[in-house]
Scaffold this motif. Structure first.
Motif, mmCIF file in Angstrom:
data_model
loop_
_atom_site.group_PDB
_atom_site.id
_atom_site.type_symbol
_atom_site.label_atom_id
_atom_site.label_comp_id
_atom_site.label_asym_id
_atom_site.label_seq_id
_atom_site.Cartn_x
_atom_site.Cartn_y
_atom_site.Cartn_z
ATOM 1 N N ILE A 6 0.836 -1.202 0.000
ATOM 2 C CA ILE A 6 0.000 0.000 0.000
ATOM 3 C C ILE A 6 0.869 1.250 0.000
ATOM 4 O O ILE A 6 0.553 2.249 -0.666
ATOM 5 N N TYR A 7 2.000 1.195 0.715
ATOM 6 C CA TYR A 7 2.900 2.366 0.707
ATOM 7 C C TYR A 7 3.409 2.650 -0.704
ATOM 8 O O TYR A 7 3.413 3.800 -1.149
ATOM 9 N N VAL A 8 3.842 1.614 -1.393
ATOM 10 C CA VAL A 8 4.375 1.808 -2.743
ATOM 11 C C VAL A 8 3.303 2.409 -3.655
ATOM 12 O O VAL A 8 3.583 3.343 -4.425
ATOM 13 N N LEU A 9 2.081 1.913 -3.578
ATOM 14 C CA LEU A 9 1.023 2.418 -4.449
ATOM 15 C C LEU A 9 0.686 3.878 -4.145
ATOM 16 O O LEU A 9 0.516 4.688 -5.060
ATOM 17 N N LEU A 10 0.587 4.214 -2.864
ATOM 18 C CA LEU A 10 0.143 5.556 -2.491
ATOM 19 C C LEU A 10 1.284 6.567 -2.535
ATOM 20 O O LEU A 10 1.220 7.572 -3.248
ATOM 21 N N ASP A 11 2.321 6.313 -1.763
ATOM 22 C CA ASP A 11 3.393 7.311 -1.697
ATOM 23 C C ASP A 11 4.283 7.265 -2.928
ATOM 24 O O ASP A 11 4.900 8.273 -3.280
ATOM 25 N N GLY A 12 4.351 6.105 -3.592
ATOM 26 C CA GLY A 12 5.085 6.057 -4.850
ATOM 27 C C GLY A 12 4.483 6.991 -5.877
ATOM 28 O O GLY A 12 5.197 7.663 -6.635
ATOM 29 N N THR A 13 3.156 7.076 -5.895
ATOM 30 C CA THR A 13 2.479 8.003 -6.796
ATOM 31 C C THR A 13 2.812 9.442 -6.436
ATOM 32 O O THR A 13 3.077 10.273 -7.315
ATOM 33 N N ASP A 14 2.815 9.743 -5.132
ATOM 34 C CA ASP A 14 3.172 11.089 -4.685
ATOM 35 C C ASP A 14 4.600 11.451 -5.066
ATOM 36 O O ASP A 14 4.892 12.560 -5.517
ATOM 37 N N LEU A 15 5.513 10.501 -4.848
ATOM 38 C CA LEU A 15 6.911 10.760 -5.176
ATOM 39 C C LEU A 15 7.086 10.989 -6.676
ATOM 40 O O LEU A 15 7.869 11.847 -7.102
ATOM 41 N N GLY A 16 6.366 10.217 -7.476
ATOM 42 C CA GLY A 16 6.444 10.406 -8.917
ATOM 43 C C GLY A 16 5.940 11.772 -9.340
ATOM 44 O O GLY A 16 6.563 12.452 -10.168
ATOM 45 N N ALA A 17 4.815 12.200 -8.769
ATOM 46 C CA ALA A 17 4.294 13.531 -9.085
ATOM 47 C C ALA A 17 5.270 14.606 -8.630
ATOM 48 O O ALA A 17 5.461 15.622 -9.320
ATOM 49 N N GLY A 18 5.894 14.392 -7.470
ATOM 50 C CA GLY A 18 6.877 15.352 -6.987
ATOM 51 C C GLY A 18 8.059 15.484 -7.923
ATOM 52 O O GLY A 18 8.534 16.599 -8.203
ATOM 53 N N MET A 19 8.560 14.351 -8.440
ATOM 54 C CA MET A 19 9.670 14.415 -9.385
ATOM 55 C C MET A 19 9.263 15.105 -10.674
ATOM 56 O O MET A 19 10.020 15.909 -11.239
ATOM 57 N N LEU A 20 8.057 14.818 -11.154
ATOM 58 C CA LEU A 20 7.594 15.441 -12.402
ATOM 59 C C LEU A 20 7.373 16.940 -12.244
ATOM 60 O O LEU A 20 7.401 17.680 -13.235
ATOM 61 N N SER A 21 7.164 17.393 -11.009
ATOM 62 C CA SER A 21 6.992 18.833 -10.807
ATOM 63 C C SER A 21 8.246 19.601 -11.208
ATOM 64 O O SER A 21 8.167 20.778 -11.563
ATOM 65 N N GLY A 22 9.399 18.952 -11.157
ATOM 66 C CA GLY A 22 10.626 19.604 -11.559
ATOM 67 C C GLY A 22 10.708 19.886 -13.047
ATOM 68 O O GLY A 22 11.554 20.673 -13.493
ATOM 69 N N LEU A 23 9.836 19.230 -13.828
ATOM 70 C CA LEU A 23 9.830 19.446 -15.280
ATOM 71 C C LEU A 23 8.843 20.528 -15.696
ATOM 72 O O LEU A 23 8.827 20.908 -16.870
ATOM 73 N N GLU A 24 8.030 20.992 -14.751
ATOM 74 C CA GLU A 24 7.050 22.029 -15.064
ATOM 75 C C GLU A 24 7.724 23.404 -14.998
ATOM 76 O O GLU A 24 8.396 23.732 -14.028
ATOM 77 N N ARG A 25 7.523 24.200 -16.020
ATOM 78 C CA ARG A 25 8.195 25.495 -16.111
ATOM 79 C C ARG A 25 7.389 26.648 -15.543
ATOM 80 O O ARG A 25 7.946 27.678 -15.174
#
Length: 327
Positions: free
Chosen positions: A24-43
């Motif tokens: 459950i941690y991987v599914l929930l917080d993994g999604t959050d971590l992925g969104a957090g990393m992708l935020s670095g690509l937003e200008r």
């Protein structure tokens, strides 16, 4: 029957509680971590703010499952806890520090976006890399004499764990793209939708590399991965997930692509668990050898039985209240 898959029922339930928390941690917080990393690509500021607002109500509840998993490992399998954490002080400390930095960034971003935006994507990146390294180190095996760690503490700094770290970054970014497709609107939603197929291919290639590398490490790992009772059902479920993902993207559904991605991630997680079973510290300490006394297991399993439904209700309520598109 007093045993299940070669383990006593108490040991099997203890292992299942640990696996459930991690899954459950991987599914929930993994999604959050992925969104957090992708935020670095937003200008632009607006896109980064949307990601921040999507994470703000749910990130802390998602991390609760990591606390449950770590506490479960300590209480249910103290020998494994001592050996694993002794071997992985550096990546574990880096992960915890990165999660703290990310939490600060999410909570305090409105006060100083230019300061906290890099902390969000940087903390998410370091936490994801550290978790992949921890996973890879477990698969590769931790030196021990059956009672304590016997390595140098730098075994994690080797090609396979580092490759697993990069693979997990790709997987989390795929999950994050599904999250942004669900929660965002306009051009940001479109960018996330377009990114999903490429991230899926990248993640699949990285995962294939991890599986092939794992199979070449030990004969027992290879036999587990070639077991028809593993790959046949997981392949069937994965094909359904890919079909659902294709339909969701083609018809521009909001939530279906994320749900399909989580199904695919669950298949990969299941393959990992099946491969390592029945070891808890590969490749010489079994679940039975590391288990706490039966009285301790009973007490903690009752605690899990109370905490898990409450935490699930909290997570579900949070997602329900804060669901919908962020404009």
């Amino acid at each position: 029957m007093n045993e299940f898959l070669g383990q006593s029922w108490l040991e099997a339930l203890s292992a299942a509680a640990l696996v459930l928390s991690l899954w459950i941690y991987v599914l929930l917080d993994g999604t959050d971590l992925g969104a957090g990393m992708l935020s670095g690509l937003e200008r632009d500021e607006t896109s980064r703010q949307r990601i921040h607002l999507s994470l703000l109500p749910v990130w802390d509840g998602n991390e609760t499952w990591l606390v449950l998993a770590a506490g479960g490992l300590l209480g249910l399998f103290p020998l494994a806890y001592a050996i694993i954490f002794s071997a992985l002080y550096v990546p574990v400390f880096a992960m915890l520090l990165a999660l703290i930095v990310r939490g600060m960034a999410i909570e305090y971003r409105p006060n100083a976006p230019r300061l906290f935006d890099p902390m969000l994507w940087g903390g998410s990146l370091v936490a994801s890399l550290s978790q992949g390294i921890i996973m890879g180190s477990l698969i590769a095996g931790i030196p021990n004499d059956g009672q304590q760690f016997t390595g140098t503490g730098w075994e994690w700094f080797s090609p396979f764990p580092l490759f697993c770290g990069v693979a997990l970054i790709a997987g989390y970014c795929l999950m994050g793209a599904g999250w942004l497709n669900w929660r965002c609107t306009g051009g940001q939603e479109e960018r996330a939708r377009r990114a999903i197929p490429g991230l899926l291919v990248l993640t699949a290639l990285m995962l294939a590399g991890v599986l092939l590398w794992t199979a070449s490490m030990q004969e027992s790992w290879r036999q587990h991965l070639l077991n028809i009772w593993l790959w046949l059902p997981l392949t069937g479920i994965a094909l359904v997930g890919i079909l659902a993902l294709w339909v969701g993207l083609a018809r521009r559904y909001a939530f279906l692509p994320l749900a399909a991605i989580l199904v695919l991630v669950s298949c990969a997680f299941g393959a990992l668990v099946f491969t390592l079973f029945p070891f808890i510290v590969p490749d010489n300490i079994l679940i039975r050898q590391a288990a706490a006394p039966p009285a301790t297991q009973r007490f903690l399993l009752v605690s899990f039985g109370l905490l898990v439904p409450i935490t699930l209700i909290y997570n579900t309520w949070g997602f329900r209240v804060f669901s919908g598109k962020i404009h």
